[in-house]
Design a protein around this motif. Sequence first.
Motif, PDB file in Angstrom:
ATOM      1  N   ALA A   1      24.751 -35.077   0.404  1.00 32.70           N
ATOM      2  CA  ALA A   1      24.689 -35.736  -1.266  1.00 32.70           C
ATOM      3  C   ALA A   1      25.052 -37.128  -1.224  1.00 32.70           C
ATOM      4  CB  ALA A   1      26.119 -34.832  -1.784  1.00 32.70           C
TER       5      ALA A   1
ATOM      6  N   VAL B   1      27.935 -25.029  -4.211  1.00 34.39           N
ATOM      7  CA  VAL B   1      28.818 -25.950  -5.010  1.00 34.39           C
ATOM      8  C   VAL B   1      29.359 -25.340  -6.565  1.00 34.39           C
ATOM      9  CG1 VAL B   1      29.189 -28.365  -6.335  1.00 34.39           C
ATOM     10  CG2 VAL B   1      28.136 -28.037  -3.961  1.00 34.39           C
ATOM     11  N   TYR B   2      28.199 -24.941  -7.167  1.00 30.83           N
ATOM     12  CA  TYR B   2      28.181 -24.444  -8.318  1.00 30.83           C
ATOM     13  C   TYR B   2      28.941 -23.177  -8.382  1.00 30.83           C
ATOM     14  CZ  TYR B   2      25.581 -28.201 -10.399  1.00 30.83           C
ATOM     15  OH  TYR B   2      25.016 -29.529 -10.468  1.00 30.83           O
TER      16      TYR B   2
ATOM     17  N   GLU C   1      28.068 -31.015  -1.200  1.00 26.19           N
ATOM     18  CA  GLU C   1      26.651 -30.375  -0.610  1.00 26.19           C
ATOM     19  C   GLU C   1      26.099 -31.341   0.334  1.00 26.19           C
ATOM     20  OE1 GLU C   1      22.113 -29.694  -2.256  1.00 26.19           O
ATOM     21  OE2 GLU C   1      23.808 -30.404  -3.705  1.00 26.19           O
TER      22      GLU C   1
ATOM     23  N   GLU D   1      20.274 -27.345 -12.961  1.00 22.90           N
ATOM     24  CA  GLU D   1      21.642 -27.319 -12.716  1.00 22.90           C
ATOM     25  C   GLU D   1      22.514 -26.783 -14.108  1.00 22.90           C
ATOM     26  OE1 GLU D   1      22.294 -31.412 -10.383  1.00 22.90           O
ATOM     27  OE2 GLU D   1      21.461 -31.980 -12.358  1.00 22.90           O
TER      28      GLU D   1
ATOM     29  N   PRO E   1      27.771 -31.931  -6.094  1.00 23.26           N
ATOM     30  CA  PRO E   1      26.475 -31.673  -5.613  1.00 23.26           C
ATOM     31  C   PRO E   1      25.664 -32.875  -5.279  1.00 23.26           C
ATOM     32  CG  PRO E   1      26.581 -31.358  -8.203  1.00 23.26           C
ATOM     33  CD  PRO E   1      27.868 -31.622  -7.502  1.00 23.26           C
ATOM     34  N   LYS E   2      24.561 -32.638  -4.692  1.00 19.66           N
ATOM     35  CA  LYS E   2      23.638 -33.790  -4.410  1.00 19.66           C
ATOM     36  C   LYS E   2      22.939 -34.067  -6.030  1.00 19.66           C
ATOM     37  CE  LYS E   2      19.678 -35.506  -1.763  1.00 19.66           C
ATOM     38  NZ  LYS E   2      18.951 -35.117  -0.520  1.00 19.66           N
TER      39      LYS E   2
ATOM     40  N   LYS F   1      29.481 -35.015 -10.868  1.00 20.65           N
ATOM     41  CA  LYS F   1      28.131 -35.685 -10.904  1.00 20.65           C
ATOM     42  C   LYS F   1      28.211 -37.130 -11.384  1.00 20.65           C
ATOM     43  CE  LYS F   1      24.685 -33.280 -12.346  1.00 20.65           C
ATOM     44  NZ  LYS F   1      23.912 -33.881 -11.387  1.00 20.65           N
TER      45      LYS F   1
ATOM     46  N   ASP G   1      24.082 -26.128   0.006  1.00 24.15           N
ATOM     47  CA  ASP G   1      23.229 -25.987  -1.009  1.00 24.15           C
ATOM     48  C   ASP G   1      23.979 -26.138  -2.117  1.00 24.15           C
ATOM     49  OD1 ASP G   1      23.871 -23.253  -1.635  1.00 24.15           O
ATOM     50  OD2 ASP G   1      22.648 -22.675  -0.050  1.00 24.15           O
ATOM     51  N   PRO G   2      23.300 -26.402  -3.439  1.00 24.26           N
ATOM     52  CA  PRO G   2      23.931 -26.712  -4.701  1.00 24.26           C
ATOM     53  C   PRO G   2      24.639 -25.305  -5.051  1.00 24.26           C
ATOM     54  CG  PRO G   2      21.674 -26.928  -5.053  1.00 24.26           C
ATOM     55  CD  PRO G   2      21.923 -26.742  -3.574  1.00 24.26           C
TER      56      PRO G   2
END
Length: 107
Positions: free
Chosen positions: A39, A64-65, A36, A81, A6-7, A73, A60-61
């Motif tokens: 990122a 990712v999640y 993302e 998050e 993620p960013k 990260k 978008d995040p």
Amino acid sequence: MLVGVPKEIKDSEFRVGLVPSTVRELTANGHQVIVERSAGLGAGLADSDYQAVGAEIVPDPDQVYARAELVVKVKEPLAAERKKLRAGQVLFTYLHLAADPQQTANS
């Protein structure tokens, strides 16, 4: 394994969890990597740099999640998050637990 990047959303954090050369190694060894969108921009790395070595860019995040088995990260996950992390998912990052008791309680 599906690895997600993620960013970073922490103020003044411009680094990114994985650089393209690491993504190349992961994909060459049979892993999938999602990154993302944007990122890596703060570190001077374009989405096209990641795509060129086999990463999929996601918008978008949340994606990712939701999809990643391993989230990579740079900084500790902020409250927004942490809500996206799920049981069984692996988080690879530095944690700054002493300064954030709420993060410690959620770990």
